[in-house]
Write a protein that holds these residues in place. Structure first.
Motif, PDB file in Angstrom:
ATOM      1  N   SER A  44       1.089  -0.899  -0.153  1.00 55.68           N
ATOM      2  CA  SER A  44      -0.062   0.270  -0.157  1.00 55.68           C
ATOM      3  C   SER A  44       0.341   0.935   0.439  1.00 55.68           C
ATOM      4  O   SER A  44       0.453   2.333  -0.762  1.00 55.68           O
ATOM      5  N   ALA A  69       0.836   3.034   2.944  1.00 54.15           N
ATOM      6  CA  ALA A  69       0.431   4.164   3.555  1.00 54.15           C
ATOM      7  C   ALA A  69       1.124   4.543   4.133  1.00 54.15           C
ATOM      8  O   ALA A  69       2.612   3.795   4.688  1.00 54.15           O
ATOM      9  N   SER A  85       0.493   7.529  -0.783  1.00 52.56           N
ATOM     10  CA  SER A  85       1.717   6.389  -0.776  1.00 52.56           C
ATOM     11  C   SER A  85       2.594   7.975  -0.092  1.00 52.56           C
ATOM     12  O   SER A  85       2.611   8.820   0.247  1.00 52.56           O
TER      13      SER A  85
END
Length: 234
Positions: free
Chosen positions: A171, A173, A213
């Motif tokens: 991800s 993230a 990101s």
């Protein structure tokens, strides 16, 4: 020349006594103790990436087993390392005959040398693994490289690619990457990806449209990501 009976008896008695003393003072002979042969290797690793520190590198010597297999689920030890950089369980794997770990992460462009020593050369292999820490679960390394035929002072060199442990979604993230780009979570026992080891697809980054990101284009990497040189030193 004549000898008296008494002299002959005394001579025989002395001879028998000497024989008896010799028997009592025999020295026990034991087999010599053979020295144990030791085989030593250095493993030099160079980080070829631009902005991907490598977690403390784990290297093991073994004659059987593998640290991972493409297309198969990652072991718990590999998952722990690939998600958070913790190599302790890889070093303690049950088929390791010897192990060695770097003391700290390896920055881009830098190199580190590890040492391995073992008493067995027959079928000897060396494996190593390390995490690309500015990712979710990317790792690199060598898997069961045969070093049994190396002569003293002989070396072999390999380059290594980036693999995806398949245990955590890529991800990128915030809060999911343990490296300096995010300082987020490392290992999480939940597996939310394909659950098999594969070649890593690479970093996308916010610069290429992955808006959530925390990575930038500088965190991208091309294969190979590391260069490894193994030298037999003894």
């Amino acid at each position: 020349m004549r000898f008296s009976k008494s002299l002959i008896i005394l001579a025989l008695s002395a001879s028998l006594a000497a024989c008896g003393d010799s028997d009592n003072n025999e020295v026990e002979v034991t087999d010599p103790v053979m020295p144990v042969m030791s085989y030593e290797f250095t493993v030099q690793v160079t980080n070829l990436t631009n902005a991907q520190p490598l977690s403390p590198i784990a290297a093991i010597a073994h004659s059987e087993g593998m640290l991972w297999q493409i297309g198969e689920p990652a072991s718990a030890a590999l998952e722990l390392m690939a998600e958070g950089g913790d190599n302790s369980e890889l070093l303690a794997t049950d088929f390791a005959m010897a192990s060695s770990s770097a003391e700290s992460p390896l920055p881009p462009g830098e190199q580190v040398t590890l040492m391995l020593s073992t008493e067995q050369l027959d079928s000897l292999k060396i494996s190593l693994a390390t995490m690309l820490v500015n990712t979710n679960d990317a790792f690199t390394g060598l898997n069961a490289i045969d070093v049994s035929s190396l002569a003293v002072n002989e070396s072999l060199s390999r380059t290594s690619f980036a693999y995806d442990a398949g245990t955590e979604a890529n991800s990128e993230a915030q809060g999911t990457i343990p490296g300096p780009a995010d300082s987020g979570e490392g290992y999480n026992e939940m597996r939310d990806d394909i659950n098999r080891v594969a070649m890593h697809p690479g970093v996308v980054s916010q610069d290429d449209g992955l808006t959530n990101s925390v990575l930038t284009s500088q965190h991208k990497f091309d294969n190979p990501v590391a260069r490894i040189t193994i030298t037999r030193t003894q």
